[in-house]
Design a protein around this motif. Structure first.
Motif, PDB file in Angstrom:
ATOM      1  N   GLU A 118       0.835  -1.211   0.000  1.00 36.65           N
ATOM      2  CA  GLU A 118       0.000   0.000   0.000  1.00 36.65           C
ATOM      3  C   GLU A 118       0.866   1.256   0.000  1.00 36.65           C
ATOM      4  OE1 GLU A 118      -2.507  -0.557   3.400  1.00 36.65           O
ATOM      5  OE2 GLU A 118      -3.748  -2.067   2.379  1.00 36.65           O
ATOM      6  N   ALA A 119       1.962   1.255   0.762  1.00 34.85           N
ATOM      7  CA  ALA A 119       2.874   2.397   0.785  1.00 34.85           C
ATOM      8  C   ALA A 119       3.559   2.577  -0.575  1.00 34.85           C
ATOM      9  CB  ALA A 119       3.916   2.221   1.885  1.00 34.85           C
TER      10      ALA A 119
ATOM     11  N   GLU B  96       1.021   4.125  -2.906  1.00 35.78           N
ATOM     12  CA  GLU B  96       0.855   5.551  -2.597  1.00 35.78           C
ATOM     13  C   GLU B  96       2.032   6.369  -3.110  1.00 35.78           C
ATOM     14  OE1 GLU B  96       0.672   8.273   1.387  1.00 35.78           O
ATOM     15  OE2 GLU B  96      -0.438   6.378   1.419  1.00 35.78           O
ATOM     16  N   ALA B  97       3.244   5.835  -2.944  1.00 37.09           N
ATOM     17  CA  ALA B  97       4.443   6.549  -3.410  1.00 37.09           C
ATOM     18  C   ALA B  97       4.472   6.670  -4.928  1.00 37.09           C
ATOM     19  CB  ALA B  97       5.696   5.821  -2.925  1.00 37.09           C
TER      20      ALA B  97
ATOM     21  N   GLY C 286       1.713   6.816  -6.740  1.00 36.24           N
ATOM     22  CA  GLY C 286       0.491   7.506  -7.152  1.00 36.24           C
ATOM     23  C   GLY C 286      -0.552   6.590  -7.755  1.00 36.24           C
TER      24      GLY C 286
ATOM     25  N   ALA D 144      -3.890   4.231  -7.093  1.00 37.28           N
ATOM     26  CA  ALA D 144      -4.967   4.023  -6.131  1.00 37.28           C
ATOM     27  C   ALA D 144      -5.310   2.533  -6.065  1.00 37.28           C
ATOM     28  CB  ALA D 144      -6.207   4.808  -6.517  1.00 37.28           C
TER      29      ALA D 144
ATOM     30  N   ASP E 203      -8.011   1.432  -4.348  1.00 39.39           N
ATOM     31  CA  ASP E 203      -9.435   1.320  -3.975  1.00 39.39           C
ATOM     32  C   ASP E 203     -10.284   0.788  -5.059  1.00 39.39           C
ATOM     33  OD1 ASP E 203      -8.744   4.241  -2.249  1.00 39.39           O
ATOM     34  OD2 ASP E 203      -9.172   2.334  -1.303  1.00 39.39           O
TER      35      ASP E 203
END
Length: 148
Positions: free
Chosen positions: A137-138, A141-142, A144, A146, A148
């Motif tokens: 997940e990190a 996020e790094a 960019g 998603a 979800d």
């Protein structure tokens, strides 16, 4: 003479007891090993890996880990403790394709307390699975992406 023969003769009961004690000791050691678990990927080193392709399903997002991200994944995988064979489970899965410098590829799938290495499934500590999930997940996020 008769008295000497009786004292030097072995009693079969002692031998059976000794064999029994050895078997009990071996079974105890085996039981302790099963409870403590095994670090199945302890010989995985970041210096041998070119990159790691990460696929998170669902949603099917694909990421690439290199450098420190790759080193973090290798540390998590090499410290993961497994306890024996297990069948696959349903849920979100993190699929890691480890591409080594020598051209070989290793496929690892993590889902909760399930770890699969090149098609062999193992039961793993849930906390280790959660750490790998948090790492993915990190990474998303790094980069960019998603999840979800």
């Amino acid at each position: 003479m008769e008295n000497q023969e009786k004292t030097t003769a072995r009693k079969p009961g002692k031998l059976i007891r000794r064999i029994g004690m050895v078997l009990v000791a071996v079974l105890c050691l085996f039981g302790i090993k099963m409870l403590m678990g095994t670090r199945t990927m302890m010989y995985l080193y970041a210096r041998d890996i070119d990159h790691i392709e990460v696929t998170v399903t669902p949603p099917g997002a694909t990421l690439t880990a290199t450098g420190t991200d790759m080193s973090s994944a290798v540390t998590l995988l090499s410290n993961a403790v497994t306890y024996g064979r297990k069948e696959p489970v349903a849920g979100q899965a993190i699929s890691l394709t480890i591409c080594n410098l020598d051209g070989s590829v290793q496929q690892v799938v993590v889902s909760g307390d399930y770890l699969e290495i090149d098609g062999r499934g193992y039961r793993m500590r849930l906390s280790d699975g959660e750490k790998i999930q948090a790492w993915a997940e990190a990474l998303a996020e790094a980069q960019g992406v998603a999840l979800d």
